[in-house]
Design a protein around this motif. Structure first.
Motif, short mmCIF file in Angstrom:
data_model
loop_
_atom_site.label_atom_id
_atom_site.label_comp_id
_atom_site.label_asym_id
_atom_site.label_seq_id
_atom_site.Cartn_x
_atom_site.Cartn_y
_atom_site.Cartn_z
N ARG A 142 -3.71 13.01 -6.85
CA ARG A 142 -4.04 13.73 -5.37
C ARG A 142 -4.55 14.61 -5.21
O ARG A 142 -5.62 14.92 -4.05
N SER B 243 1.26 4.44 -3.34
CA SER B 243 1.37 5.60 -2.55
C SER B 243 1.53 6.53 -4.34
O SER B 243 1.65 7.55 -4.44
N TRP C 111 2.78 5.88 -7.22
CA TRP C 111 2.07 5.34 -7.84
C TRP C 111 1.38 6.50 -8.73
O TRP C 111 1.02 6.68 -9.87
N ILE C 112 0.60 7.33 -7.35
CA ILE C 112 -0.59 8.15 -8.33
C ILE C 112 -0.12 9.33 -8.17
O ILE C 112 0.72 9.74 -7.36
N HIS D 44 -0.46 14.59 2.92
CA HIS D 44 -0.75 13.76 2.61
C HIS D 44 0.60 13.46 1.93
O HIS D 44 0.78 11.73 1.21
N TYR D 45 1.14 13.94 0.95
CA TYR D 45 2.21 13.68 0.01
C TYR D 45 3.40 13.23 0.49
O TYR D 45 4.34 12.11 -0.05
N LEU E 156 0.55 -1.19 0.01
CA LEU E 156 0.12 -0.06 -0.19
C LEU E 156 0.90 1.30 -0.44
O LEU E 156 0.54 3.04 -0.93
N LEU E 157 2.05 1.10 0.56
CA LEU E 157 3.16 2.70 0.68
C LEU E 157 3.59 2.45 -0.45
O LEU E 157 3.68 3.66 -0.87
N PRO F 94 4.42 8.94 3.02
CA PRO F 94 5.45 7.66 2.10
C PRO F 94 6.80 7.91 2.42
O PRO F 94 7.80 7.02 2.25
#
Length: 282
Positions: free
Chosen positions: A113, A105, A107-108, A156-157, A101-102, A160
């Motif tokens: 976002r 993130s 790849w988005i 949020h960005y 899941l990390l 990770p």
């Protein structure tokens, strides 16, 4: 026979040299050009750099950038620390899922976002409409087009990126140290505060510097979620290049950001390998 390894190394350099020269020309050439413009446009001298102490608007933009980057770094590292701690102490299967899941993130796109947050937090967004339907609010709460929206999007960005160096640092700790602490009578909280937390300081420093460095160059998120009301250095450079055509000022800010990033990367290299900060092996 002893000369054979040296000949192999020399022939290897001959093969790499053309590509290395091309890389230097394409990479360092523009950087040197930016430095040259910062001292020569519009007139030779240090006039562009003097704006840092004479221009109130420029000082305000630099201070806004530093303040937002510091707040983003603090919350990103704090949240990332909790996530990394949970990943290290999770079972192998759960750890793999969390790591997947990390990685997803990354790849988005930052643009996707940012627009997602705009749809969620806008005056007619999902959050405000939900609160209004529940009669919690009578007027929309302005989550975006201000500094709060910029911080939400940037944090949020950046989370990770904070997790990676912290996770690498925590995975390298010897669990027997903490077991010895508990055997000597320390409580869980005492073991964490006096043993675990000090041992993870290199990871905290590396994560903080990495997040701060990446935050300095944010452009899309402040431009969209800030709604033109939160002007950071990257967006101001764009304005100087495309609108006012003050290339010298833009080059000065770009050079200043470059020097700041290089200094911070050097500091981070004192605490851990730079490859580890980007997910490489410790």
């Amino acid at each position: 026979m002893s000369h054979l390894p040296r000949l192999k190394i020399a022939s290897g350099w001959f093969l790499v040299a053309p590509f290395l020269g091309l890389l230097v020309a394409l990479y360092f050439g523009p950087i040197l050009n930016i430095l040259w413009l910062s001292f020569t446009d519009p007139v030779p001298g240090i006039g562009n750099y003097l704006q840092l102490v004479t221009s109130d608007s420029l000082l305000r933009i630099v201070w806004t950038t530093l303040r937002i980057c510091l707040i983003t770094t603090f919350f990103s590292v704090m949240i990332g620390y909790c996530i990394a701690y949970a990943m290290v102490h999770a079972h192998a299967r759960q750890q793999n899922i969390m790591l997947l899941l990390l990685l997803i993130s990354f790849w988005i796109s930052v643009l996707v976002r940012t627009f997602s947050w705009l749809m969620l937090l806008g005056d007619n967004g999902l959050l405000n409409n939900t609160l209004a339907t529940m009669n919690v609010i009578s007027e929309p709460i302005h989550f975006v087009r201000n500094e709060l929206g910029v911080l939400i999007g940037m944090i949020h960005y950046m989370v990770p990126y904070a997790v990676l160096p912290l996770l690498a640092n925590m995975q390298g700790l010897d669990a027997r140290i903490f077991q010895a602490s508990r055997n000597l009578g320390a409580s869980g909280a005492q073991t964490f505060c006096r043993v675990y937390l000090p041992l993870t300081k290199p990871g905290i420093v590396a994560a903080s510097l990495l997040v701060f460095i990446l935050s300095l160059g944010f452009y899309v998120t402040p431009a969209i979620l800030g709604g033109g009301k939160v002007l950071m250095t990257a967006e101001y450079i764009s304005v100087q290049l495309l609108v006012t055509l003050k290339w010298g000022t833009a080059a000065m800010l770009a050079a200043l950001t470059l020097f700041c990033v290089m200094a911070l990367l050097w500091i981070m290299s004192r605490f851990m390998k730079l490859s580890t900060a980007f997910g490489g092996s410790a």
